[in-house]
Design a protein around this motif. Structure first.
Motif, PDB file in Angstrom:
ATOM      1  N   SER A 605       0.865  -1.187   0.000  1.00 21.10           N
ATOM      2  CA  SER A 605       0.000   0.000   0.000  1.00 21.10           C
ATOM      3  C   SER A 605       0.897   1.230   0.000  1.00 21.10           C
ATOM      4  CB  SER A 605      -0.904  -0.002   1.233  1.00 21.10           C
ATOM      5  OG  SER A 605      -0.133   0.244   2.396  1.00 21.10           O
ATOM      6  N   ARG A 606       0.308   2.411   0.173  1.00 20.30           N
ATOM      7  CA  ARG A 606       1.104   3.635   0.234  1.00 20.30           C
ATOM      8  C   ARG A 606       1.882   3.730   1.542  1.00 20.30           C
ATOM      9  NH1 ARG A 606      -3.449   8.004  -1.127  1.00 20.30           N
ATOM     10  NH2 ARG A 606      -4.546   6.543   0.260  1.00 20.30           N
ATOM     11  N   GLU A 607       1.423   2.964   2.561  1.00 20.65           N
ATOM     12  CA  GLU A 607       2.075   3.017   3.871  1.00 20.65           C
ATOM     13  C   GLU A 607       3.295   2.103   3.974  1.00 20.65           C
ATOM     14  OE1 GLU A 607      -1.359   2.700   3.655  1.00 20.65           O
ATOM     15  OE2 GLU A 607      -1.498   4.873   3.917  1.00 20.65           O
ATOM     16  N   GLY A 608       3.376   1.091   3.087  1.00 14.35           N
ATOM     17  CA  GLY A 608       4.512   0.183   3.176  1.00 14.35           C
ATOM     18  C   GLY A 608       4.212  -1.162   2.544  1.00 14.35           C
ATOM     19  N   ILE A 609       5.115  -2.086   2.709  1.00 10.77           N
ATOM     20  CA  ILE A 609       4.924  -3.428   2.174  1.00 10.77           C
ATOM     21  C   ILE A 609       5.049  -4.446   3.301  1.00 10.77           C
ATOM     22  CG2 ILE A 609       5.753  -2.818  -0.125  1.00 10.77           C
ATOM     23  CD1 ILE A 609       8.407  -4.171   0.555  1.00 10.77           C
ATOM     24  N   ILE A 610       4.333  -5.565   3.146  1.00  7.66           N
ATOM     25  CA  ILE A 610       4.368  -6.652   4.123  1.00  7.66           C
ATOM     26  C   ILE A 610       4.558  -7.962   3.374  1.00  7.66           C
ATOM     27  CG2 ILE A 610       3.013  -7.985   5.790  1.00  7.66           C
ATOM     28  CD1 ILE A 610       1.667  -5.424   6.648  1.00  7.66           C
ATOM     29  N   ILE A 611       5.396  -8.823   3.920  1.00  2.40           N
ATOM     30  CA  ILE A 611       5.608 -10.164   3.361  1.00  2.40           C
ATOM     31  C   ILE A 611       5.410 -11.163   4.493  1.00  2.40           C
ATOM     32  CG2 ILE A 611       7.258 -11.724   2.260  1.00  2.40           C
ATOM     33  CD1 ILE A 611       8.634  -9.030   1.258  1.00  2.40           C
ATOM     34  N   GLY A 612       4.437 -12.052   4.325  1.00  4.74           N
ATOM     35  CA  GLY A 612       4.142 -13.043   5.346  1.00  4.74           C
ATOM     36  C   GLY A 612       3.274 -12.461   6.443  1.00  4.74           C
ATOM     37  N   GLY A 613       2.348 -13.263   6.960  1.00  5.14           N
ATOM     38  CA  GLY A 613       1.456 -12.779   8.004  1.00  5.14           C
ATOM     39  C   GLY A 613       0.969 -13.896   8.902  1.00  5.14           C
ATOM     40  N   GLY A 614       0.189 -13.511   9.887  1.00  5.00           N
ATOM     41  CA  GLY A 614      -0.368 -14.467  10.835  1.00  5.00           C
ATOM     42  C   GLY A 614       0.493 -14.564  12.069  1.00  5.00           C
ATOM     43  N   GLY A 615       0.079 -13.902  13.155  1.00  4.63           N
ATOM     44  CA  GLY A 615       0.867 -13.916  14.380  1.00  4.63           C
ATOM     45  C   GLY A 615       2.063 -12.992  14.332  1.00  4.63           C
ATOM     46  N   GLY A 616       2.287 -12.370  13.210  1.00  5.56           N
ATOM     47  CA  GLY A 616       3.424 -11.486  12.989  1.00  5.56           C
ATOM     48  C   GLY A 616       3.678 -11.393  11.498  1.00  5.56           C
ATOM     49  N   GLN A 617       4.695 -10.647  11.146  1.00  4.06           N
ATOM     50  CA  GLN A 617       5.022 -10.459   9.731  1.00  4.06           C
ATOM     51  C   GLN A 617       6.485 -10.819   9.500  1.00  4.06           C
ATOM     52  OE1 GLN A 617       3.944  -6.422   9.924  1.00  4.06           O
ATOM     53  NE2 GLN A 617       1.738  -6.838   9.847  1.00  4.06           N
ATOM     54  N   ALA A 618       6.722 -11.661   8.478  1.00  2.00           N
ATOM     55  CA  ALA A 618       8.099 -12.092   8.209  1.00  2.00           C
ATOM     56  C   ALA A 618       8.982 -10.897   7.890  1.00  2.00           C
ATOM     57  CB  ALA A 618       8.121 -13.092   7.058  1.00  2.00           C
ATOM     58  N   LEU A 619       8.458  -9.975   7.066  1.00  2.00           N
ATOM     59  CA  LEU A 619       9.159  -8.734   6.739  1.00  2.00           C
ATOM     60  C   LEU A 619       8.130  -7.627   6.562  1.00  2.00           C
ATOM     61  CD1 LEU A 619      11.924  -9.652   4.111  1.00  2.00           C
ATOM     62  CD2 LEU A 619      12.306  -8.613   6.363  1.00  2.00           C
ATOM     63  N   SER A 620       8.414  -6.472   7.108  1.00  2.00           N
ATOM     64  CA  SER A 620       7.585  -5.292   6.832  1.00  2.00           C
ATOM     65  C   SER A 620       8.507  -4.084   6.720  1.00  2.00           C
ATOM     66  CB  SER A 620       6.540  -5.077   7.931  1.00  2.00           C
ATOM     67  OG  SER A 620       7.148  -4.957   9.210  1.00  2.00           O
ATOM     68  N   LEU A 621       8.193  -3.201   5.763  1.00  2.00           N
ATOM     69  CA  LEU A 621       8.996  -2.009   5.511  1.00  2.00           C
ATOM     70  C   LEU A 621       8.090  -0.798   5.447  1.00  2.00           C
ATOM     71  CD1 LEU A 621      11.340  -3.395   2.701  1.00  2.00           C
ATOM     72  CD2 LEU A 621      12.037  -2.849   5.046  1.00  2.00           C
ATOM     73  N   ASP A 622       8.589   0.351   5.921  1.00  2.00           N
ATOM     74  CA  ASP A 622       7.761   1.558   5.907  1.00  2.00           C
ATOM     75  C   ASP A 622       7.820   2.241   4.544  1.00  2.00           C
ATOM     76  OD1 ASP A 622      10.042   3.830   7.691  1.00  2.00           O
ATOM     77  OD2 ASP A 622      10.198   2.830   5.748  1.00  2.00           O
ATOM     78  N   ALA A 623       7.093   3.345   4.413  1.00  2.00           N
ATOM     79  CA  ALA A 623       6.957   4.024   3.124  1.00  2.00           C
ATOM     80  C   ALA A 623       8.256   4.657   2.658  1.00  2.00           C
ATOM     81  CB  ALA A 623       5.857   5.087   3.211  1.00  2.00           C
ATOM     82  N   ASN A 624       9.199   4.859   3.566  1.00  2.00           N
ATOM     83  CA  ASN A 624      10.480   5.459   3.191  1.00  2.00           C
ATOM     84  C   ASN A 624      11.560   4.412   2.930  1.00  2.00           C
ATOM     85  OD1 ASN A 624       9.569   8.192   3.502  1.00  2.00           O
ATOM     86  ND2 ASN A 624       9.711   7.910   5.731  1.00  2.00           N
ATOM     87  N   LEU A 625      11.177   3.155   3.069  1.00  2.54           N
ATOM     88  CA  LEU A 625      12.121   2.046   2.875  1.00  2.54           C
ATOM     89  C   LEU A 625      13.366   2.198   3.742  1.00  2.54           C
ATOM     90  CD1 LEU A 625      11.974   1.596  -1.027  1.00  2.54           C
ATOM     91  CD2 LEU A 625      10.586   0.482   0.728  1.00  2.54           C
TER      92      LEU A 625
END
Length: 659
Positions: A605-625
């Motif tokens: 989304s415009r707020e960031g990216i997420i990879i993997g979910g459920g109980g937590g996120q394997a990787l998440s990055l904000d909009a500024n990377l």
């Protein structure tokens, strides 16, 4: 291609049953004279080859032995070239076992009482009996079972049978005369195990293959075919019956399966599929091979040869038992079991500077020193593969990728697989050696293509919008992250980032089960979709059922360095709308999953990216990377990939040239 030559002296000490049936090549000298033949004949335990004692090599010829001893059972391999010809005698003698050199057969298994109704048992029970080696208790039982099972194979309406064979064989070879005939073109460069066939059996094998080439002109490449014909001949009444049975396997049209690859394209697709399965089900062996071999695909391209060329006869015939009942899927299982066993027998230090392809071949040839056939099959059937349909979909996807790469149905065998160019590869995050290991984890149909840098924060800046602009239009992609602490991790993402737009104003997950996350430094490790390791948790979705999307989350990711979504467990899994170029293999629409959190692959989304979910996120990055977070998640069942809260030093996204 050179032809292996052996020098033989004919002997008059033939068994009485062979004296009248002996087949001599055209122009052969009388008994007691020296002759040279362009093929290697089976040796008896006493050193005789096909009933002939072997003379010393002709002076001045630097030739090797025409056979190799595999475990307790010798197997003869004939290497032929397109220009080779065979001398064929059309005479044959009926009677099951007439083609076998009994002195070379492994010791017979313990005899047992055979119920008369054995062949009427339901398929599930027959599979159990075949896996346990029940056919091995009686030669006549195995012959009956083979014939009946093959007669039940669904095949094309017009399929050549025994009557057709007799007619064509008479036309090609004549009734009593000896004729010379070229090899079928589809055998060019293929090896030919003859197992325990006698001289008459070797001649019958050649005649059958010539007739197959005559009656199946669409076959352009089939390295497995000679082995299957040779095995069937051990349990056939005559050549015609063997030909009729192999024809049904060739002409099989059962859905989502095939018995015999009949083109270079189909063969290479099956090799790629085995590579994909080895990548998923034998991660330790795959990692070892990838770190010691420049081209992993070249190693895996021999997987069928392990089963029907290198295995001793008493192993190969047990493989054939289950293959007739269960099709090609069982071959994948057994080859994977061999690969796992190989990993247990070697260490990385032992493989330094070793030709791993040759080492694997030698290991399979001497498999009896490591594991019994019963234990090997037990381990093979303990490997939980996905369904036959899913494997077929993967094979079709690999086939399509090969066609895009320019590989055709009639192409001759060649090396085409492209590894990462160790000389010209350049990354600010990983070395060429590290990238080669990452590339080996990628599904085969994509790793055909060399890496292409799409986005780099060092060149394109730390902009999420720029990230999307550079990456859209490419699938799949590889994300690499280097933290300010020097740790390196990333993800393989199977779908185009433009998929995020299909949810409209809401944000949802997309992608397939081919996505995975990984670490490179300090340790190299990969974490795949949880259902690859535990496929029994998912069930196939009935065709009548459709998945419906769930409510979308209100927020994906906060922009603070410590931020993370508090509603990650409620992220949606919309029905994926895939482009035709990507295979539906491991798409979530094929499974009934116990939890939607187990299929959260990628989201943006415009707020960031997420990879993997459920109980937590394997990787998440904000909009500024610039800031990210890593946690254990249910989708990949991974530990944190680096320090849980990290700052990004460098980020790269790689695509695939011409993919």
């Amino acid at each position: 291609m050179p032809i292996k030559m052996l020098t033989f002296k004919c002997s008059q000490n033939l068994r009485a049953g062979d004296r009248d049936k002996r087949t001599q090549p055209r122009g052969a000298p009388e008994a007691g004279h020296m002759m040279q033949v362009g093929l290697s004949l089976p040796r008896s335990p006493g050193g005789a080859a096909g009933g002939f004692p072997v003379a010393e090599r002709a002076e001045g010829h630097n030739t090797g032995h025409g056979q190799e001893m595999f475990g307790s059972s010798p197997v003869t391999v004939v290497i032929t070239s397109e220009a080779d010809t065979w001398d064929i005698d059309a005479s044959s003698c009926l009677g099951c076992g007439q083609f076998v050199d009994w002195d070379r057969m492994p010791d017979p298994e313990q005899q047992a009482h055979i119920p008369r109704d054995i062949l009427s048992k339901p398929p599930k029970e027959l599979k159990k009996l075949a896996r346990e080696g029940y056919w091995a208790t009686s030669r006549s039982l195995r012959a009956q079972v083979y014939h009946q099972l093959i007669q039940q194979v669904a095949c094309r309406l017009v399929t050549p049978d025994a009557l057709v064979y007799r007619d064509v064989a008479n036309r090609l070879f004549g009734k009593l005369s000896v004729s010379s005939h070229p090899l079928p073109e589809f055998l060019e460069g293929c090896s030919m195990p003859t197992y325990c066939l006698n001289l008459e059996g070797v001649m019958a094998l050649k005649k059958i293959l010539i007739c197959v080439g005559n009656l199946f002109p669409d076959i352009t490449y089939s390295p497995i075919l000679p082995s299957l014909v040779a095995l069937l001949l051990h349990y056939s009444e005559d050549e015609a019956q063997c030909f009729g049975n192999i024809s049904r396997l060739i002409a099989s049209n059962a859905p989502h399966t095939s018995y015999i690859d009949q083109s270079f394209l189909a063969h290479q697709a099956s090799c790629m599929t085995f590579g994909d399965l080895a990548n998923k089900h034998c991660p330790a062996a795959h990692k070892l091979i990838a770190s010691t071999s420049e081209n992993v695909f070249e190693v895996y391209s021999e997987w069928l040869s392990w089963l029907f060329h290198d295995l001793p006869f008493n192993y190969a015939i047990r493989v054939f038992d289950v293959y007739l009942l269960e099709g090609q899927k069982v071959l994948y299982r057994i080859a994977l079991a061999l690969l796992k066993q190989y990993r247990l027998s070697v260490t990385s230090a032992e493989l330094e500077g070793t030709d791993i392809k040759a080492d694997l071949q030698a290991f399979v040839q001497n498999i009896a020193e490591h594991v019994t056939i019963d234990k090997l099959l037990e381990r093979a059937f303990g490997i939980r593969l996905f369904s036959r349909k899913e494997i077929w979909l993967l094979q079709m996807a690999n086939r399509k990728a090969l066609m895009e790469r320019g590989i055709t149905m009639v192409q001759s065998r060649q090396s085409f697989h492209l590894a990462v160019d160790m000389q010209n590869f350049s990354s600010t995050i990983v070395t060429a050696q590290e990238m080669r290991i990452i590339w080996s984890w990628i599904p085969e149909r994509f790793s055909l293509f060399p890496p292409l840098l799409l986005f780099s924060t060092s060149e394109d800046g730390c902009s999420l919008q720029r990230f999307y602009t550079c990456c859209e239009g490419y699938e799949p992609t590889v994300l690499l992250i280097k933290t300010t602490e020097g740790e390196v991790c990333g993800a393989f993402l199977s779908s185009d980032w433009s998929e995020r737009k299909k949810s409209g104003a809401t944000s949802g997950f997309f992608g397939t089960g081919e996505c995975f996350v990984f670490t490179v430094r300090p340790e190299t490790e990969r974490y795949e979709w949880v259902f690859i390791k535990k496929p029994e948790l998912a069930k196939a979705v009935p065709r009548s059922r459709q998945r419906s999307p769930s409510p979308s989350p209100t927020s994906l990711l906060s922009s603070s360095p410590e931020g993370r979504s508090t509603s990650s467990n409620r992220l949606t899994v919309p029905t994926p709308q895939r482009r035709s170029r990507l295979s539906p293999f491991l798409a979530i629409r094929h499974f009934l999953l116990p939890s939607k959190t187990a299929s959260m692959f990628m989201s943006g989304s415009r707020e960031g990216i997420i990879i993997g979910g459920g109980g937590g996120q394997a990787l998440s990055l904000d909009a500024n990377l610039l800031w990210g977070r890593t946690e254990h998640c249910e989708t990949f069942d991974n530990p944190p990939l680096c320090q849980e809260n990290f700052k990004v030093q460098l980020l790269e996204v790689w695509g695939f040239q011409n993919a």
